[in-house]
Design an enzyme around this catalytic site. Sequence first.
Site, PDB file in Angstrom:
ATOM      1  N   LYS A 175     -38.544  -3.843  20.519  1.00 42.58           N
ATOM      2  CA  LYS A 175     -39.909  -4.323  20.703  1.00 42.58           C
ATOM      3  C   LYS A 175     -40.226  -4.438  22.194  1.00 42.58           C
ATOM      4  O   LYS A 175     -39.323  -4.616  23.018  1.00 42.58           O
ATOM      5  CB  LYS A 175     -40.066  -5.727  20.092  1.00 42.58           C
TER       6      LYS A 175
ATOM      7  N   GLU B 130     -36.937  -3.802   9.732  1.00 44.60           N
ATOM      8  CA  GLU B 130     -35.642  -4.238   9.199  1.00 44.60           C
ATOM      9  C   GLU B 130     -35.746  -5.262   8.079  1.00 44.60           C
ATOM     10  O   GLU B 130     -34.867  -5.375   7.230  1.00 44.60           O
ATOM     11  CB  GLU B 130     -34.773  -4.813  10.334  1.00 44.60           C
TER      12      GLU B 130
ATOM     13  N   ARG C 281     -37.588  -5.407   5.453  1.00 47.76           N
ATOM     14  CA  ARG C 281     -37.625  -4.818   4.106  1.00 47.76           C
ATOM     15  C   ARG C 281     -36.247  -4.323   3.675  1.00 47.76           C
ATOM     16  O   ARG C 281     -35.964  -4.219   2.475  1.00 47.76           O
ATOM     17  CB  ARG C 281     -38.662  -3.700   4.060  1.00 47.76           C
TER      18      ARG C 281
END
Length: 492
Positions: free
Chosen positions: A263, A335, A337
């Site tokens: 990110k 991640e 899910r």
Amino acid sequence: MAKVAADALVIAVSKGTDGPVILGAPLSPASIASLNGSMTALGVTGAADQLVRLPGLPETGTKVLVLAGVGTAKNGVVSDEALRRAAGSAARQLSGLNHVLFAFPTTAVAQVAGIAEGAAMGAYQYASLHSNTKGKLSPIAKVTIHSTLAKDPELATALERATIVANAVNATRTLVNEPPSKLYPATFAEAAKDLAKGLPVKVTILDEKRLLKEGYGGIMGVGQGSSRPPRMVKLEYKSDRAVADLALVGKGITFDSGGISIKPGAGMVTMKCDMAGAAAVLNAILAVAALGLPVNMTGWLCIAENMPSGTAIRPSDVLTILGGKTVEVLNTDAEGRLVMADGLVAASQEFPDVIIDVATLTGAQVVALGHRTAGVMGDEGVSAALKAAADRAGELIWPMPLPEELRPSLDSPVADMANIGERMGGMMTAAVFLQEFIGKGKDGETIPWAHLDIAGPAFNEGSAYGYTPKQGTGMAVRTLVAYVEDVVARSH
């Protein structure tokens, strides 16, 4: 009203069409008239969250008189949630006082309990790690509620429920607020065990060796980039009077860097909150157990830390989820899910009547519904029941569809599916992914399921409001408890 030796008396003021209106305050007509004549000059509007302190009146016995805004009263009636929020706002803003007396208008036991619940949530403070706490105001220690319903035989039970639920919300907030150096998979699992002490809840912790052996490929894959290995925590609450078997699954990413698909720095700042779903599931089940509700419940806390390293999963890697389905990882920042897939399969294998999962799953949820409203997707019946429970509890959720056309976007040339698909409507795409891991019940039909995406409302980056503090909010705990109560009520 008899005199009470409290520090402050809080009365409600609504926002009327012709100015502020005092609601049901147990004051003398002369005092009411005096206040009515000066409120406009004092800047009192009755707007939600407004709090105005005045010198106490001799007739009340309190040092301070507080006018708390409840917002606009519809047809002269203030909603239960408006009273709950006003009580929370007052409790939050009156930090530093010891004993506060609330004298809001109440015509039902639920309103009295709502005031108590709001005050308990509003008084919450995280025990921060500041080295110098000089000047920090302590939360109010005692609340008294003035009501004509004081002798109602149902009140004690309602107040006990309010206390249990507020404590569960506050415990969730504390877990979310902990720094990731302090709360990581192993310590989160131990915290679950500690919080369950004294309650009829069995806690089983699956460590990385057992997760690997039993085939939890999603959670192991996400966690393999961290020096702190993942955990799956299973919670079990059983009642000999159970009217339903319910399963809850919670996302517990204790810190989300995004992994190899890292990110931006600014997007990482709040990512200690990525375990808020698991924290809500944990504390909702503990609250149900404390209330002794006649259901069987299992909880699955899917806990991992998503970090970039030489051992982290890469885009293009393929993971085998519990049960055998394969997933191509196109983005390691999708991640949640992956860990939830394992949890949903594990929950399905025990054939519950309903599965509900809770996760800070997508930034797309915030784009679609903002920072205060969660999205619910899944079976229409379960989603509608959760929406009704949220409305009663005072939380904001909104039903969203699961469009069939999104599923092909998750197709992969090398695995059963990919972990990302259509970007537009990404909240729904993520739910379509999760849907693939819901198993069939004993009747051969797919188990009823709903997914709560709480990415926005789980963490408050703005100013405190109502009973909602900065940072962790405890979102979904009250909805889940209310949902279970509704399931029980419908069984009679």
